[in-house]
Design a protein around this motif. Structure first.
Motif, PDB file in Angstrom:
ATOM      1  N   ASP A  39       0.749  -1.111  -0.042  1.00 17.88           N
ATOM      2  CA  ASP A  39       0.097   0.042   0.071  1.00 17.88           C
ATOM      3  C   ASP A  39       0.957   1.029   0.224  1.00 17.88           C
ATOM      4  O   ASP A  39       1.565   1.621   1.052  1.00 17.88           O
ATOM      5  N   ASP A  40       0.825   2.043  -1.032  1.00 17.21           N
ATOM      6  CA  ASP A  40       1.471   3.134  -1.145  1.00 17.21           C
ATOM      7  C   ASP A  40       1.126   4.238  -0.714  1.00 17.21           C
ATOM      8  O   ASP A  40       0.529   5.307  -1.406  1.00 17.21           O
ATOM      9  N   GLY A  41       0.534   4.365   0.616  1.00 15.74           N
ATOM     10  CA  GLY A  41       0.188   5.407   1.345  1.00 15.74           C
ATOM     11  C   GLY A  41      -1.267   6.019   0.891  1.00 15.74           C
ATOM     12  O   GLY A  41      -1.587   7.113   0.799  1.00 15.74           O
ATOM     13  N   VAL A  91      -9.248   6.082 -10.268  1.00 13.02           N
ATOM     14  CA  VAL A  91      -8.693   6.936 -11.359  1.00 13.02           C
ATOM     15  C   VAL A  91      -7.426   6.558 -11.528  1.00 13.02           C
ATOM     16  O   VAL A  91      -6.742   5.942 -10.806  1.00 13.02           O
ATOM     17  N   SER A  92      -6.818   6.792 -12.829  1.00 12.80           N
ATOM     18  CA  SER A  92      -5.455   6.847 -13.247  1.00 12.80           C
ATOM     19  C   SER A  92      -4.459   7.834 -12.378  1.00 12.80           C
ATOM     20  O   SER A  92      -5.159   8.639 -12.175  1.00 12.80           O
ATOM     21  N   LYS A  93      -3.358   7.331 -12.028  1.00  9.05           N
ATOM     22  CA  LYS A  93      -2.614   8.145 -11.083  1.00  9.05           C
ATOM     23  C   LYS A  93      -1.657   9.150 -12.074  1.00  9.05           C
ATOM     24  O   LYS A  93      -0.619   9.702 -11.127  1.00  9.05           O
ATOM     25  N   TRP A 130      -5.653   8.918 -26.909  1.00 10.65           N
ATOM     26  CA  TRP A 130      -4.489   9.750 -26.612  1.00 10.65           C
ATOM     27  C   TRP A 130      -3.477   9.116 -25.814  1.00 10.65           C
ATOM     28  O   TRP A 130      -2.231   9.157 -25.953  1.00 10.65           O
ATOM     29  N   ARG A 131      -3.562   8.400 -24.910  1.00 17.04           N
ATOM     30  CA  ARG A 131      -3.106   7.565 -23.964  1.00 17.04           C
ATOM     31  C   ARG A 131      -2.201   6.511 -24.794  1.00 17.04           C
ATOM     32  O   ARG A 131      -1.029   6.189 -24.558  1.00 17.04           O
ATOM     33  N   LYS A 132      -3.035   5.905 -25.884  1.00 13.12           N
ATOM     34  CA  LYS A 132      -2.256   4.794 -26.761  1.00 13.12           C
ATOM     35  C   LYS A 132      -1.447   5.508 -27.517  1.00 13.12           C
ATOM     36  O   LYS A 132      -0.011   4.743 -27.433  1.00 13.12           O
TER      37      LYS A 132
HETATM   38  N1  UDP Z   1       0.145   3.076  -8.070  1.00  5.39           N
HETATM   39  C1  UDP Z   1       0.990   3.101  -6.791  1.00  5.39           C
HETATM   40  N2  UDP Z   1       1.678   4.265  -6.786  1.00  5.39           N
HETATM   41  C2  UDP Z   1       1.467   5.418  -7.247  1.00  5.39           C
HETATM   42  C3  UDP Z   1       0.943   5.432  -8.443  1.00  5.39           C
HETATM   43  C4  UDP Z   1       0.209   4.333  -8.804  1.00  5.39           C
HETATM   44  O1  UDP Z   1       1.180   2.073  -6.181  1.00  5.39           O
HETATM   45  O2  UDP Z   1       1.893   6.578  -6.746  1.00  5.39           O
HETATM   46  C5  UDP Z   1      -0.420   1.882  -8.622  1.00  5.39           C
HETATM   47  C6  UDP Z   1      -1.777   1.938  -8.832  1.00  5.39           C
HETATM   48  O3  UDP Z   1      -2.671   1.663  -7.787  1.00  5.39           O
HETATM   49  C7  UDP Z   1      -2.120   0.827  -9.849  1.00  5.39           C
HETATM   50  C8  UDP Z   1      -0.731   0.832 -10.657  1.00  5.39           C
HETATM   51  O4  UDP Z   1       0.561   1.560  -9.794  1.00  5.39           O
HETATM   52  O5  UDP Z   1      -2.084  -0.436  -9.284  1.00  5.39           O
HETATM   53  C9  UDP Z   1      -0.605   1.709 -11.868  1.00  5.39           C
HETATM   54  O6  UDP Z   1      -1.408   2.917 -11.839  1.00  5.39           O
HETATM   55  P1  UDP Z   1      -2.320   3.494 -12.695  1.00  5.39           P
HETATM   56  O7  UDP Z   1      -3.428   2.344 -13.003  1.00  5.39           O
HETATM   57  O8  UDP Z   1      -2.680   4.655 -12.276  1.00  5.39           O
HETATM   58  O9  UDP Z   1      -1.433   3.694 -14.062  1.00  5.39           O
HETATM   59  P2  UDP Z   1      -2.128   3.547 -15.462  1.00  5.39           P
HETATM   60  O10 UDP Z   1      -2.777   2.315 -15.650  1.00  5.39           O
HETATM   61  O11 UDP Z   1      -3.154   4.524 -15.623  1.00  5.39           O
HETATM   62  O12 UDP Z   1      -0.743   3.739 -16.403  1.00  5.39           O
END
Ligand code: UDP
Ligand code: MG
Length: 239
Positions: free
Chosen positions: A41-43, A201-203, A128-130
Motif C-alpha cells: 500500500d503506497d500511502g 482513477v489513473s494516477k 491519446w493515451r495509446k
Molecule cells: N500506483 C502506486 N503508486 C502511485 C501510483 C500508482 O502504487 O503513486 C499503482 C496503482 O494503484 C496501480 C498501478 O500502480 O495499481 C498503476 O497505476 P495506474 O493504473 O494509475 O497507471 P495507468 O494504468 O494509468 O498507467
C-alpha cells in the motif's frame, strides 16, 4: 519454498481489491505451486490498507507492507521486490486492467527465459493515451537500443535472484526489461489482454509521465554506456 511472489502496488484502489484478490486466488489455485501475495500500500488515503489487512488476516498467503505516505509505483514495487521470498516475482497493477489469468500463458516461457513481460496488444485506454505510450516506447527503444513494444505493461514475471541485484530509482519500473538484461537476463515479450479501468482513477497524467520518462531514459542510457564488463583471467587460490 515459495515459487511465485505476486507483488501488487496499491494506491487508492479500494473498489478494485476484492475482485482482484478473487482473480488472483483463482490463478494460484490453477498453478498449484506455493505462492505468496505481497500487497504494497503506497500511502492510500481511502480504505485500501484496511481491506488489505483484512485479506492478510484471513489468508496466510497474503502479506502486506503499508507506506507512511505516497512514494510512487517504483518505490512500492522495489519494497515488494526486497520482501519477496519466491524464486520468481510476478507483478501486476491493482486496478484490474491486467488479467491475472494471462500469467498462465506466460509461465511456460520461464523454461527458456529469465523474464517474461506482457505486451498489451489490444490496449483499452484512451486514444491519446495509446498514442503517447506508443510514441514513448519508440523514443525509449531508440535511445536505449531496445526492441520492447510495451515496457509499461505491469504484467511481468522475473527471476528474483537477478531482480534483487537491481537498485530501482523513481520511474525505473518502466525500464525493467532493459535493467534485467543488464543483469544478464534473457527476456521475452508475450501478448497479454488488457481491460479498461472501470473503478478508481489513473494516477498519471501524460506530461508528467513524458518529462520524467525522458529524464529516466537518459539515466538508463547512461547506465548502459557505463556498465562495467570484465572477465577474470587469473586469480590467487582461495584459502
Ligand atoms: N500506483 C502506486 N503508486 C502511485 C501510483 C500508482 O502504487 O503513486 C499503482 C496503482 O494503484 C496501480 C498501478 O500502480 O495499481 C498503476 O497505476 P495506474 O493504473 O494509475 O497507471 P495507468 O494504468 O494509468 O498507467
Ligand atoms: Mg491502470
Amino acid at each position: 519454498m515459495v515459487e511465485y511472489s505476486i507483488i501488487i502496488p496499491v494506491y487508492n484502489e479500494a473498489d478494485n481489491l476484492s475482485l482482484l484478490y478473487y482473480e488472483i486466488k483463482e490463478l494460484t489455485g490453477r498453478i498449484a505451486v506455493p505462492c505468496e501475495i505481497i500487497w504494497v500500500d503506497d500511502g492510500s488515503t481511502d480504505s485500501s490498507l484496511d481491506i488489505i489487512k483484512g485479506l492478510a488476516k484471513k489468508d496466510e498467503h497474503c502479506r502486506y507492507l503499508g507506506f507512511e505516505k505516497n512514494c510512487g509505483q517504483s518505490a512500492a514495487l522495489y519494497a515488494g521486490f526486497q520482501a519477496a521470498k519466491g524464486r520468481y516475482v510476478i507483478t501486476m497493477d491493482s486496478d484490474l486492467q491486467n488479467n491475472p489469468r494471462d500469467i498462465l500463458n506466460m509461465i511456460p516461457y520461464l523454461a527458456e527465459y529469465d523474464m517474461v513481460t506482457g505486451w498489451r496488444k489490444d490496449r483499452h485506454d484512451t486514444g491519446w493515451r495509446k498514442f503517447s505510450s506508443k510514441f514513448a516506447n519508440g523514443v525509449r527503444n531508440r535511445l536505449s537500443r531496445e526492441t520492447i513494444k510495451d515496457t509499461g505493461c505491469s504484467l511481468k514475471i522475473m527471476k528474483t535472484s537477478l531482480l534483487k541485484n537491481i537498485k530501482i530509482y523513481k520511474g525505473l519500473h518502466r525500464f525493467l526489461p532493459t535493467l534485467m538484461k543488464m543483469e544478464g537476463a534473457t527476456v521475452i515479450e508475450v501478448p497479454v489482454s488488457h481491460r479498461p479501468r472501470t473503478m478508481g482513477v489513473s494516477k498519471y497524467g501524460t506530461w508528467d509521465r513524458a518529462f520524467s520518462g525522458l529524464r529516466d531514459l537518459l539515466a538508463v542510457r547512461w547506465m548502459q554506456d557505463r556498465q562495467i564488463h570484465y572477465q577474470i583471467k587469473e586469480m590467487s587460490d582461495e584459502h
